[in-house]
Design a protein around this motif. Sequence first.
Motif, PDB file in Angstrom:
ATOM      1  N   PHE A  29       0.815  -1.219   0.000  1.00 42.89           N
ATOM      2  CA  PHE A  29       0.000   0.000   0.000  1.00 42.89           C
ATOM      3  C   PHE A  29       0.851   1.272   0.000  1.00 42.89           C
ATOM      4  CE2 PHE A  29      -2.764  -3.337   1.572  1.00 42.89           C
ATOM      5  CZ  PHE A  29      -3.909  -3.138   0.808  1.00 42.89           C
ATOM      6  N   GLY A  30       2.120   1.126  -0.383  1.00 44.10           N
ATOM      7  CA  GLY A  30       2.952   2.275  -0.671  1.00 44.10           C
ATOM      8  C   GLY A  30       3.363   3.123   0.515  1.00 44.10           C
ATOM      9  N   VAL A  31       3.510   2.501   1.690  1.00 45.42           N
ATOM     10  CA  VAL A  31       3.970   3.245   2.866  1.00 45.42           C
ATOM     11  C   VAL A  31       5.471   3.022   3.020  1.00 45.42           C
ATOM     12  CG1 VAL A  31       3.695   3.655   5.334  1.00 45.42           C
ATOM     13  CG2 VAL A  31       1.738   2.890   3.973  1.00 45.42           C
ATOM     14  N   GLU A  32       6.254   4.026   2.719  1.00 47.69           N
ATOM     15  CA  GLU A  32       7.708   3.855   2.739  1.00 47.69           C
ATOM     16  C   GLU A  32       8.341   4.195   4.078  1.00 47.69           C
ATOM     17  OE1 GLU A  32       9.468   5.990  -0.449  1.00 47.69           O
ATOM     18  OE2 GLU A  32       8.464   4.839  -2.026  1.00 47.69           O
ATOM     19  N   ASN A  33       7.650   4.954   4.934  1.00 47.84           N
ATOM     20  CA  ASN A  33       8.203   5.416   6.206  1.00 47.84           C
ATOM     21  C   ASN A  33       7.688   4.533   7.341  1.00 47.84           C
ATOM     22  OD1 ASN A  33       9.003   6.763   8.517  1.00 47.84           O
ATOM     23  ND2 ASN A  33       8.167   8.755   7.914  1.00 47.84           N
ATOM     24  N   LEU A  34       8.519   3.593   7.797  1.00 46.19           N
ATOM     25  CA  LEU A  34       8.144   2.669   8.867  1.00 46.19           C
ATOM     26  C   LEU A  34       9.174   2.729   9.986  1.00 46.19           C
ATOM     27  CD1 LEU A  34       6.579   0.238  10.144  1.00 46.19           C
ATOM     28  CD2 LEU A  34       7.980  -1.259   8.688  1.00 46.19           C
ATOM     29  N   SER A  35       8.699   2.888  11.201  1.00 43.30           N
ATOM     30  CA  SER A  35       9.549   2.747  12.385  1.00 43.30           C
ATOM     31  C   SER A  35       8.929   1.674  13.271  1.00 43.30           C
ATOM     32  CB  SER A  35       9.677   4.071  13.144  1.00 43.30           C
ATOM     33  OG  SER A  35       8.414   4.639  13.418  1.00 43.30           O
ATOM     34  N   PHE A  36       9.752   1.011  14.072  1.00 45.16           N
ATOM     35  CA  PHE A  36       9.225  -0.076  14.895  1.00 45.16           C
ATOM     36  C   PHE A  36      10.035  -0.229  16.170  1.00 45.16           C
ATOM     37  CE2 PHE A  36      12.557  -2.090  12.455  1.00 45.16           C
ATOM     38  CZ  PHE A  36      13.108  -3.044  13.309  1.00 45.16           C
ATOM     39  N   ALA A  37       9.376  -0.790  17.169  1.00 48.02           N
ATOM     40  CA  ALA A  37      10.003  -1.006  18.465  1.00 48.02           C
ATOM     41  C   ALA A  37      10.843  -2.272  18.443  1.00 48.02           C
ATOM     42  CB  ALA A  37       8.942  -1.101  19.559  1.00 48.02           C
ATOM     43  N   SER A  38      12.126  -2.112  18.713  1.00 52.99           N
ATOM     44  CA  SER A  38      12.975  -3.241  19.030  1.00 52.99           C
ATOM     45  C   SER A  38      13.203  -3.182  20.539  1.00 52.99           C
ATOM     46  CB  SER A  38      14.279  -3.198  18.247  1.00 52.99           C
ATOM     47  OG  SER A  38      15.038  -4.378  18.474  1.00 52.99           O
ATOM     48  N   SER A  39      14.331  -3.673  21.030  1.00 52.39           N
ATOM     49  CA  SER A  39      14.525  -3.722  22.479  1.00 52.39           C
ATOM     50  C   SER A  39      15.998  -3.840  22.830  1.00 52.39           C
ATOM     51  CB  SER A  39      13.772  -4.934  23.055  1.00 52.39           C
ATOM     52  OG  SER A  39      14.129  -5.166  24.403  1.00 52.39           O
ATOM     53  N   SER A  40      16.358  -3.307  23.975  1.00 49.83           N
ATOM     54  CA  SER A  40      17.719  -3.498  24.487  1.00 49.83           C
ATOM     55  C   SER A  40      17.994  -4.963  24.774  1.00 49.83           C
ATOM     56  CB  SER A  40      17.926  -2.677  25.755  1.00 49.83           C
ATOM     57  OG  SER A  40      17.048  -3.081  26.784  1.00 49.83           O
ATOM     58  N   SER A  41      16.946  -5.775  24.869  1.00 50.39           N
ATOM     59  CA  SER A  41      17.117  -7.205  25.137  1.00 50.39           C
ATOM     60  C   SER A  41      17.927  -7.910  24.056  1.00 50.39           C
ATOM     61  CB  SER A  41      15.754  -7.897  25.270  1.00 50.39           C
ATOM     62  OG  SER A  41      15.026  -7.376  26.358  1.00 50.39           O
ATOM     63  N   VAL A  42      17.985  -7.333  22.857  1.00 49.96           N
ATOM     64  CA  VAL A  42      18.711  -7.999  21.771  1.00 49.96           C
ATOM     65  C   VAL A  42      20.202  -8.118  22.071  1.00 49.96           C
ATOM     66  CG1 VAL A  42      17.042  -7.235  20.036  1.00 49.96           C
ATOM     67  CG2 VAL A  42      19.124  -5.895  20.415  1.00 49.96           C
ATOM     68  N   TYR A  43      20.729  -7.301  22.995  1.00 49.25           N
ATOM     69  CA  TYR A  43      22.156  -7.355  23.296  1.00 49.25           C
ATOM     70  C   TYR A  43      22.547  -8.631  24.037  1.00 49.25           C
ATOM     71  CZ  TYR A  43      22.516  -2.621  21.536  1.00 49.25           C
ATOM     72  OH  TYR A  43      22.490  -1.529  20.712  1.00 49.25           O
ATOM     73  N   GLY A  44      21.589  -9.294  24.666  1.00 53.31           N
ATOM     74  CA  GLY A  44      21.798 -10.630  25.200  1.00 53.31           C
ATOM     75  C   GLY A  44      23.066 -10.827  26.003  1.00 53.31           C
ATOM     76  N   LEU A  45      23.933 -11.713  25.524  1.00 50.83           N
ATOM     77  CA  LEU A  45      25.162 -12.052  26.239  1.00 50.83           C
ATOM     78  C   LEU A  45      26.274 -11.017  26.086  1.00 50.83           C
ATOM     79  CD1 LEU A  45      25.466 -15.914  25.580  1.00 50.83           C
ATOM     80  CD2 LEU A  45      24.731 -14.764  27.677  1.00 50.83           C
ATOM     81  N   ASN A  46      26.011  -9.953  25.328  1.00 56.65           N
ATOM     82  CA  ASN A  46      27.043  -8.919  25.159  1.00 56.65           C
ATOM     83  C   ASN A  46      27.497  -8.374  26.506  1.00 56.65           C
ATOM     84  OD1 ASN A  46      26.159  -9.285  22.521  1.00 56.65           O
ATOM     85  ND2 ASN A  46      26.422  -7.133  21.982  1.00 56.65           N
ATOM     86  N   LYS A  47      28.779  -8.199  26.665  1.00 57.50           N
ATOM     87  CA  LYS A  47      29.343  -7.641  27.900  1.00 57.50           C
ATOM     88  C   LYS A  47      29.976  -6.259  27.687  1.00 57.50           C
ATOM     89  CE  LYS A  47      28.421 -10.970  30.802  1.00 57.50           C
ATOM     90  NZ  LYS A  47      27.495 -10.755  31.944  1.00 57.50           N
ATOM     91  N   LYS A  48      30.408  -5.959  26.476  1.00 58.04           N
ATOM     92  CA  LYS A  48      31.026  -4.668  26.205  1.00 58.04           C
ATOM     93  C   LYS A  48      29.986  -3.559  26.321  1.00 58.04           C
ATOM     94  CE  LYS A  48      33.798  -2.166  22.800  1.00 58.04           C
ATOM     95  NZ  LYS A  48      34.396  -2.199  21.439  1.00 58.04           N
ATOM     96  N   GLN A  49      30.247  -2.581  27.196  1.00 62.44           N
ATOM     97  CA  GLN A  49      29.303  -1.497  27.421  1.00 62.44           C
ATOM     98  C   GLN A  49      29.982  -0.147  27.281  1.00 62.44           C
ATOM     99  OE1 GLN A  49      26.947  -1.936  30.982  1.00 62.44           O
ATOM    100  NE2 GLN A  49      26.018  -3.824  30.296  1.00 62.44           N
TER     101      GLN A  49
END
Length: 350
Positions: free
Chosen positions: A132-152
């Motif tokens: 339907f031709g909507v080119e501007n999309l934003s969406f919620a992700s999460s800090s949870s994706v960093y998972g096992l990452n330790k570097k801060q």
Amino acid sequence: MKILITGTAGFIGFHLANKLAKDGFEIVGIDNINDYYDVGLKYARLKESGIEEAKIEYSRPVRSSKYNNYTFVRLDLKDKEGVDALFKDFGFDAVCNLAAQAGVRYSLKNPYSYIDSNIYGFLNILEACRHFGVENLSFASSSSVYGLNKKQPFSEKHNVDHPISLYAATKKSNELMAHTYSYLYGLRITGLRFFTVYGPWGRPDMALFRFVKNILEDKPIDVYNYGKMERDFTYIDDIVEGIVRVIKNPAKPNEEWNALNPDPSSSKVAYRIYNIGNNSPVSLDMFIKIIEKELGRRAKKNLLPMQPGDVESTYADVSALIEELNYKPHTPPEIGIKNFIEWYRSFYGV
């Protein structure tokens, strides 16, 4: 600009819809009003936005009595026909997808709901934007994706291939799906990694809500990892301001993107990932002390080990947000917690 916001009976969606409606944008909000937590709170948010519960029927548009530029539709993202009909009827200029099955701990109990809402539901949004031709999309992700990452602090440029909850895995999947649709169909898509959002009208499953409720009821609070945790608590108004800036500045291709040394936060197509966090972690013990001071009461603590799926610490690198959108969240926890407690006491009469 006509904007679709999904999840407007939810915490962040409610605040975003009100902000954009006040600013004069034409808003359509949708929500399935599920019972993951108290639906009474969800209907109360809608009422605060001028949407009366008695007028809500599935797939039927309801005009706000408070904002004549805000329309609400009860709709489930899994309903592909309903989603497609909505896009066809309204002709959106932009979409902000905040609807999701939230919560790390709940994903241990009901994993299928995360696939239904966060994967299948998001696919329906992507497909509708495509067709339907909507080119501007934003969406919620999460800090949870960093998972096992330790570097801060956690940077959008870091690899995030090691999530430790199904919720985090679905959010990482959303980011991958979004890049694919940006590449294939020319959509301009921005993913927003939120860091521990809190504030008035917040969710009952979040720590601040549970702590305040239990302390006022003279009940013990569950403190995981024996209090040895840190969170980059981010106030709701700061989150909303970040989202608004993203909607007004849709993603652009990174002309310097190098496929031999790829930057995970951007692409040669119009795809971008931003952290939205306070850039100032607070220990759980300090967070509780601020609550105690504001309430004038001491908490009874039930000290518990770390729960599966949780991480010890989160800390957002927001340099990209500052450099590209000229914005940095700034509300200190003392102010945010005070505002939440004032709302809680007023809303629940305690």
